[in-house]
Scaffold this motif. Structure first.
Motif, PDB file in Angstrom:
ATOM      1  N   HIS A 110     -10.362  -7.128  -5.688  1.00  0.00           N
ATOM      2  CA  HIS A 110      -9.364  -7.118  -4.607  1.00  0.00           C
ATOM      3  C   HIS A 110      -8.211  -8.102  -4.868  1.00  0.00           C
ATOM      4  N   HIS A 114      -4.108  -7.481  -5.112  1.00  0.00           N
ATOM      5  CA  HIS A 114      -2.951  -8.110  -4.455  1.00  0.00           C
ATOM      6  C   HIS A 114      -1.869  -8.480  -5.477  1.00  0.00           C
ATOM      7  N   ASP A 291      -3.552  -5.433   3.241  1.00  0.00           N
ATOM      8  CA  ASP A 291      -4.440  -4.607   2.429  1.00  0.00           C
ATOM      9  C   ASP A 291      -4.019  -3.137   2.387  1.00  0.00           C
TER      10      ASP A 291
END
Ligand code: KG4
Ligand code: ZN
Length: 321
Positions: A110, A114, A291
């Motif tokens: 994750h 980003h 997100d």
């Protein structure tokens, strides 16, 4: 053509991105309203909601991209860090889609996602650069020398920057999620009205728990009517302290590494005061700060795919690797 899924927290997201970083679709179903009445994300509630949303969100992302499952060449999915039950829903769905078409699967971190929000068209950023990744779960200063890799220069020793926004918003009675609410209210307040401290910790690390306590002490003696009157000033001063802490570290990090370029990513990178305080920095486009799955697809371009059917036993992970 990459189909990506992201379900690490309270956003159910799917996106279609081409190999050269063009976003064909980017669908995000936020569960924020569902969790608002609890004042934060309830993991079990999030998992169940992901389960309901994942198929329609994938279908919508394919539809908006104008493609069918047959056109997908790789399936990417967030493997961690995040809420384990939430991650497992995305992993299971991605495995099922990939397996049914005998496609390779790309497990994506994750945090790398980003950073990879900066590598998408129309204006992809090329490493090297110094990146501030500030979100609800992380506050990291990263030395990015090439796509798909980074070195951590600093992290938070307690709360994440986004967590500080969310907890501050709660103390101010602004509800969840708090970052946007503080951002909006702060625009009408005086950032110099209250003097909130910026924690000094060694190295390039961050600390936000003292700031949260300072806000608590400022709010507690106020009568409801006074709090109402001072709320915007409190929000503006509190936000200014968080931004000051982040900006100081970014400048120190740039000095230490000799970085010529600075980038900011993650949910907090959407903050207008932070963006204004770092005019020289490349900020991720607003829809790609919080997100989403387009950033996961983007990161997948720099990760070795796992061939069919070896990925079926792949597990999710809750904490950073
Ligand atoms: O990246 P993200 O969507 O999820 C995580 O990976 O954690 O970040 C969410 C965080 C939340 O804490 C939210 O309050 C914060 O980003 N946030 C903001 C703003 N928009 C979202 N914080 C400050 N100002 C904003 N405009
Ligand atoms: Zn995130």
């Amino acid at each position: 053509m990459i189909l990506a899924l992201e379900t690490s927290c309270d956003e159910t997201a799917a996106a279609v991105v081409t190999d050269d970083g063009e976003i064909r679709s980017n669908v995000v179903a936020s569960q924020a309203e569902l969790h608002a009445r609890y004042g934060g994300v309830v993991p079990e509630v999030a998992s169940r909601r992901h389960l309901e949303l994942v198929s329609p969100v994938v279908r919508e992302s394919l539809g908006l991209a104008g493609i069918r499952l047959d056109d997908v060449e790789r399936v990417a999915v967030t493997r961690g860090p995040g809420l384990i039950g939430a991650l497992l829903v995305g992993m299971a769905a991605a495995k099922a889609i990939a397996w049914s078409r005998r496609l390779p699967l790309v497990p994506v971190d994750h945090l790398h996602g980003h950073v990879a929000s900066l590598y998408l068209r129309p204006e992809p950023l090329e490493p090297p650069f110094l990146a501030l990744l500030a979100s609800g779960g992380h506050t990291l200063l990263l030395d990015v020398r090439e796509q798909g890799r980074f070195e951590r220069l600093g992290t938070t020793i307690d709360d994440a920057a986004g967590e500080a926004f969310d907890k501050g918003a709660r103390l101010l009675g602004l509800g969840y999620p708090g970052g946007v609410a503080i951002d909006r209210l702060a625009a009408t307040g005086d950032p110099h009205a209250f003097d909130f401290p910026v924690a000094r910790v060694p190295g390039l690390d961050f600390s936000f728990s003292g700031l949260k306590t300072a806000l608590l002490y400022a709010v507690r003696p106020l009568e409801p009517a006074d709090l109402e009157r001072r709320r915007a000033d409190l929000a503006a001063s509190y936000q200014a302290a968080i931004v000051r802490a982040l900006v100081e570290r970014v400048h120190e990090g740039a000095e230490r590494t000799g970085a010529e370029r600075i980038a900011i990513v993650g949910g907090v990178a959407a903050n207008s005061a932070l963006r204004a305080a770092l005019p020289e920095a490349t900020a991720a486009p607003l829809p790609l700060c919080t997100d989403n799955a387009a950033m996961i697809a983007s990161a997948a371009r720099f990760v070795e795919p796992v061939p069919y059917p070896r990925y079926l036993g792949l597990d999710a992970y809750a904490s950073a690797e």
